[in-house]
Design a protein around this motif. Structure first.
Motif, PDB file in Angstrom:
ATOM      1  N   ILE A  25       1.132  -7.637  16.966  1.00 50.48           N
ATOM      2  CA  ILE A  25      -0.205  -7.053  16.162  1.00 50.48           C
ATOM      3  C   ILE A  25      -0.052  -5.536  16.436  1.00 50.48           C
ATOM      4  CG2 ILE A  25      -2.625  -6.674  16.393  1.00 50.48           C
ATOM      5  CD1 ILE A  25      -2.819  -9.965  17.086  1.00 50.48           C
ATOM      6  N   VAL A  26       0.357  -5.004  17.636  1.00 50.20           N
ATOM      7  CA  VAL A  26       0.437  -3.660  17.806  1.00 50.20           C
ATOM      8  C   VAL A  26       1.689  -3.074  17.366  1.00 50.20           C
ATOM      9  CG1 VAL A  26       0.087  -1.853  19.616  1.00 50.20           C
ATOM     10  CG2 VAL A  26      -1.139  -3.905  19.890  1.00 50.20           C
ATOM     11  N   PHE A  27       2.642  -3.454  17.738  1.00 51.31           N
ATOM     12  CA  PHE A  27       4.168  -2.916  17.197  1.00 51.31           C
ATOM     13  C   PHE A  27       4.584  -2.974  15.870  1.00 51.31           C
ATOM     14  CE2 PHE A  27       5.667  -3.185  22.110  1.00 51.31           C
ATOM     15  CZ  PHE A  27       4.650  -2.439  22.636  1.00 51.31           C
ATOM     16  N   LYS A  28       4.097  -4.001  15.322  1.00 49.86           N
ATOM     17  CA  LYS A  28       4.674  -4.254  14.111  1.00 49.86           C
ATOM     18  C   LYS A  28       3.799  -4.070  13.099  1.00 49.86           C
ATOM     19  CE  LYS A  28       7.886  -6.792  12.453  1.00 49.86           C
ATOM     20  NZ  LYS A  28       9.136  -6.400  12.054  1.00 49.86           N
ATOM     21  N   VAL A  29       2.403  -4.736  12.977  1.00 47.31           N
ATOM     22  CA  VAL A  29       1.251  -4.276  12.013  1.00 47.31           C
ATOM     23  C   VAL A  29       0.491  -3.139  12.254  1.00 47.31           C
ATOM     24  CG1 VAL A  29      -0.717  -5.164  11.135  1.00 47.31           C
ATOM     25  CG2 VAL A  29       1.004  -6.735  11.777  1.00 47.31           C
ATOM     26  N   PHE A  30       0.153  -2.796  13.556  1.00 43.72           N
ATOM     27  CA  PHE A  30      -0.601  -1.533  13.767  1.00 43.72           C
ATOM     28  C   PHE A  30       0.232  -0.321  13.400  1.00 43.72           C
ATOM     29  CE2 PHE A  30      -2.840   2.002  15.706  1.00 43.72           C
ATOM     30  CZ  PHE A  30      -4.071   1.859  15.181  1.00 43.72           C
ATOM     31  N   ASN A  31       1.558  -0.349  14.056  1.00 46.88           N
ATOM     32  CA  ASN A  31       2.318   0.787  14.035  1.00 46.88           C
ATOM     33  C   ASN A  31       2.791   0.993  12.393  1.00 46.88           C
ATOM     34  OD1 ASN A  31       3.664   2.552  15.455  1.00 46.88           O
ATOM     35  ND2 ASN A  31       5.727   1.664  15.275  1.00 46.88           N
ATOM     36  N   ARG A  32       3.076  -0.073  11.587  1.00 43.71           N
ATOM     37  CA  ARG A  32       3.143   0.200  10.171  1.00 43.71           C
ATOM     38  C   ARG A  32       1.878   0.853   9.529  1.00 43.71           C
ATOM     39  NH1 ARG A  32       5.436   2.015   6.634  1.00 43.71           N
ATOM     40  NH2 ARG A  32       6.152   0.972   4.535  1.00 43.71           N
ATOM     41  N   TYR A  33       0.798   0.251   9.888  1.00 46.25           N
ATOM     42  CA  TYR A  33      -0.517   0.900   9.394  1.00 46.25           C
ATOM     43  C   TYR A  33      -0.506   2.479   9.663  1.00 46.25           C
ATOM     44  CZ  TYR A  33      -5.556   2.016   9.804  1.00 46.25           C
ATOM     45  OH  TYR A  33      -6.702   2.743   9.564  1.00 46.25           O
ATOM     46  N   LEU A  34      -0.234   2.770  10.980  1.00 45.97           N
ATOM     47  CA  LEU A  34      -0.220   4.233  11.357  1.00 45.97           C
ATOM     48  C   LEU A  34       0.861   4.860  10.388  1.00 45.97           C
ATOM     49  CD1 LEU A  34      -0.020   4.611  15.009  1.00 45.97           C
ATOM     50  CD2 LEU A  34      -1.873   5.282  13.620  1.00 45.97           C
ATOM     51  N   GLU A  35       2.059   4.456  10.045  1.00 49.36           N
ATOM     52  CA  GLU A  35       3.061   5.214   9.340  1.00 49.36           C
ATOM     53  C   GLU A  35       2.452   5.491   7.538  1.00 49.36           C
ATOM     54  OE1 GLU A  35       7.059   3.200  11.437  1.00 49.36           O
ATOM     55  OE2 GLU A  35       6.149   2.598   9.363  1.00 49.36           O
ATOM     56  N   VAL A  36       1.566   4.467   7.359  1.00 49.40           N
ATOM     57  CA  VAL A  36       0.994   4.276   5.783  1.00 49.40           C
ATOM     58  C   VAL A  36      -0.054   5.424   6.069  1.00 49.40           C
ATOM     59  CG1 VAL A  36       0.045   2.946   3.914  1.00 49.40           C
ATOM     60  CG2 VAL A  36       1.829   2.091   5.577  1.00 49.40           C
ATOM     61  N   MET A  37      -0.753   5.446   6.919  1.00 53.19           N
ATOM     62  CA  MET A  37      -1.965   6.050   7.036  1.00 53.19           C
ATOM     63  C   MET A  37      -1.488   7.695   7.293  1.00 53.19           C
ATOM     64  SD  MET A  37      -4.800   4.463   6.608  1.00 53.19           S
ATOM     65  CE  MET A  37      -3.759   3.334   5.682  1.00 53.19           C
ATOM     66  N   LEU A  41       0.926  -1.243  -0.162  1.00 65.23           N
ATOM     67  CA  LEU A  41       0.063  -0.137  -0.149  1.00 65.23           C
ATOM     68  C   LEU A  41       0.800   1.123  -0.106  1.00 65.23           C
ATOM     69  CD1 LEU A  41      -2.999  -0.925   2.424  1.00 65.23           C
ATOM     70  CD2 LEU A  41      -2.647  -1.402   0.096  1.00 65.23           C
ATOM     71  N   ASP A  42       2.114   1.254   0.866  1.00 70.50           N
ATOM     72  CA  ASP A  42       3.019   2.334   0.962  1.00 70.50           C
ATOM     73  C   ASP A  42       3.573   2.651  -0.535  1.00 70.50           C
ATOM     74  OD1 ASP A  42       4.906   3.962   1.282  1.00 70.50           O
ATOM     75  OD2 ASP A  42       5.507   3.163   3.431  1.00 70.50           O
ATOM     76  N   ARG A  43       4.077   1.398  -1.039  1.00 69.54           N
ATOM     77  CA  ARG A  43       4.484   1.571  -2.416  1.00 69.54           C
ATOM     78  C   ARG A  43       3.650   2.161  -3.547  1.00 69.54           C
ATOM     79  NH1 ARG A  43       5.390  -3.335  -3.612  1.00 69.54           N
ATOM     80  NH2 ARG A  43       4.033  -3.633  -5.705  1.00 69.54           N
ATOM     81  N   TRP A  44       2.365   1.914  -3.381  1.00 72.94           N
ATOM     82  CA  TRP A  44       1.294   2.501  -4.457  1.00 72.94           C
ATOM     83  C   TRP A  44       1.141   3.991  -4.356  1.00 72.94           C
ATOM     84  CZ3 TRP A  44      -3.174  -1.829  -3.595  1.00 72.94           C
ATOM     85  CH2 TRP A  44      -2.590  -3.041  -4.308  1.00 72.94           C
ATOM     86  N   ILE A  45       1.531   4.272  -2.879  1.00 72.05           N
ATOM     87  CA  ILE A  45       1.179   5.786  -2.786  1.00 72.05           C
ATOM     88  C   ILE A  45       2.519   6.603  -3.707  1.00 72.05           C
ATOM     89  CG2 ILE A  45       1.337   7.706  -0.919  1.00 72.05           C
ATOM     90  CD1 ILE A  45       0.510   5.753   1.036  1.00 72.05           C
ATOM     91  N   ASP A  46       3.674   5.947  -3.413  1.00 73.33           N
ATOM     92  CA  ASP A  46       4.779   6.308  -4.365  1.00 73.33           C
ATOM     93  C   ASP A  46       4.525   6.566  -5.730  1.00 73.33           C
ATOM     94  OD1 ASP A  46       5.998   6.843  -1.770  1.00 73.33           O
ATOM     95  OD2 ASP A  46       7.123   4.870  -2.017  1.00 73.33           O
ATOM     96  N   GLU A  47       3.539   5.266  -6.258  1.00 72.09           N
ATOM     97  CA  GLU A  47       3.602   5.423  -7.614  1.00 72.09           C
ATOM     98  C   GLU A  47       2.310   6.022  -8.057  1.00 72.09           C
ATOM     99  OE1 GLU A  47       2.659   1.158  -8.163  1.00 72.09           O
ATOM    100  OE2 GLU A  47       5.033   0.606  -7.476  1.00 72.09           O
ATOM    101  N   THR A  48       1.636   6.937  -7.104  1.00 73.84           N
ATOM    102  CA  THR A  48       0.483   7.732  -7.457  1.00 73.84           C
ATOM    103  C   THR A  48       0.629   9.262  -6.922  1.00 73.84           C
ATOM    104  OG1 THR A  48      -0.892   5.651  -6.982  1.00 73.84           O
ATOM    105  CG2 THR A  48      -2.234   7.449  -7.409  1.00 73.84           C
ATOM    106  N   PRO A  49       1.454   9.782  -7.582  1.00 72.18           N
ATOM    107  CA  PRO A  49       1.785  11.252  -7.141  1.00 72.18           C
ATOM    108  C   PRO A  49       0.556  12.037  -6.718  1.00 72.18           C
ATOM    109  CG  PRO A  49       2.823  10.800  -8.974  1.00 72.18           C
ATOM    110  CD  PRO A  49       2.263   9.492  -8.555  1.00 72.18           C
ATOM    111  N   PRO A  50       0.553  13.117  -6.061  1.00 70.27           N
ATOM    112  CA  PRO A  50      -0.619  13.996  -6.037  1.00 70.27           C
ATOM    113  C   PRO A  50      -0.707  14.634  -7.402  1.00 70.27           C
ATOM    114  CG  PRO A  50       0.778  14.706  -4.501  1.00 70.27           C
ATOM    115  CD  PRO A  50       1.325  13.232  -4.901  1.00 70.27           C
ATOM    116  N   VAL A  51      -2.034  15.006  -7.873  1.00 72.92           N
ATOM    117  CA  VAL A  51      -2.056  15.959  -9.128  1.00 72.92           C
ATOM    118  C   VAL A  51      -2.348  17.274  -8.798  1.00 72.92           C
ATOM    119  CG1 VAL A  51      -3.235  13.891 -10.465  1.00 72.92           C
ATOM    120  CG2 VAL A  51      -4.582  15.373  -8.852  1.00 72.92           C
ATOM    121  N   ASP A  52      -1.940  17.894  -9.723  1.00 77.24           N
ATOM    122  CA  ASP A  52      -2.292  19.475  -9.609  1.00 77.24           C
ATOM    123  C   ASP A  52      -3.644  19.868  -9.634  1.00 77.24           C
ATOM    124  OD1 ASP A  52       0.207  20.161  -9.548  1.00 77.24           O
ATOM    125  OD2 ASP A  52       0.599  20.613 -11.671  1.00 77.24           O
TER     126      ASP A  52
END
Length: 288
Positions: free
Chosen positions: A145-157, A49-60
């Protein structure tokens, strides 16, 4: 709302939140803990999901908020969600994939309004709860679940919120705890219970935050707020400022759990989009 509060889904959801709350008590993010294959696969899913953000830059576009490129990013997730979930769920449980994938799709914001809030965060917790119910995640995965997964989710959000300038969904503005999240404050305050020197009053101290945010989710949240907002902390985050006056982390933690129930789980605008199914059913709690 009464039906929801009496439901099996509500009991299971809040039970899940509180179990994790207990599991991370007094522990740093950097603590060594078990990392199962399922946890690794969930982190890989979030990395995608993070990589897809990089591949989808904001538009003007003329408006500053709600960049429409978010819809392109979301369409990709919408299309791929079941395939992504299938990478985490073993083949013999494949029948659960469509239902579990719904929670993943609901957990990243709304593509029409380009907003994100605690209802979306709740969908991600529900997604993890469902993975526990079908046995993909186990009791000994709690810390991860909290430290690896949820924390990574937070970074992506946070990256989504920043990149596409997402609006806060149903935010109470200055009277809410935070524009976007709630759970990391609950679990993050539990991490700090009985800390030898960090007290609630320290989280408004820049030095304490800078030195400790990598170990504690709560302080990571504070750091993000100070990056995103300008002006005195007491003005832009009044509720958190008030919390810094509470004498102990266990009191903060108890108060936040009560506040979460009242301000998120028992508010119609937040819960109206919550999905029910065979894993999180709307029927009343069954005893036993």
């Amino acid at each position: 709302m009464g039906k929801w509060k009496r439901s099996q889904a509500y009991a299971d959801y809040i039970g899940f939140i509180l179990t994790l709350n207990e599991g991370v008590k007094g522990k740093k993010l950097t603590v060594t803990h078990r990392v199962s294959e399922a946890i690794e696969k969930l982190v890989a899913l979030l990395n995608t999901l993070d990589r897809w953000i990089d591949e989808t830059p904001p538009v003007d576009q003329p408006s500053r908020f709600g960049n429409k490129a978010y819809r392109t990013w979301y369409a990709k997730l919408d299309q791929e969600a079941e395939n992504l979930v299938a990478t985490v769920v073993p083949p013999h449980l494949a029948a659960a994939v469509p239902e579990v994938a719904v929670y993943l799709k609901e957990s990243v914001g709304n593509a029409t309004r380009i907003d994100y809030g605690t209802g979306h965060e709740a969908a991600f917790a529900a997604f993890l709860c469902c993975l526990c119910k079908i046995g993909v995640l186990r009791v000994d995965d709690q810390i991860a679940i909290v430290f690896k997964v949820f924390n990574r989710y937070l970074e992506v959000m946070r990256k989504l919120q920043k990149t596409y300038r997402m609006e806060p969904a149903g935010s109470q503005g200055v009277w809410g705890l935070d524009d976007f999240q709630f759970l990391p404050f609950i679990w993050g305050s539990s991490q700090l219970i009985d800390h030898p020197y960090l007290e609630p009053r320290h989280f408004v101290d820049e030095k304490a935050v800078n030195e400790n945010h990598r170990d504690y989710m709560f302080l990571e949240c504070i750091l993000f707020i100070t990056e995103m907002k300008t002006g005195p902390f007491a003005e832009h985050s009044n509720q958190l400022w008030n919390i810094s006056a509470v004498p102990s982390w266990s009191k903060v933690n108890q108060g936040l759990v009560r506040m979460y129930k009242a301000e998120c789980l028992e508010k119609f605008p937040v819960i109206q989009h919550f999905k029910f199914g065979s894993l999180l059913p709307i029927h009343p709690v069954t005893s036993g």
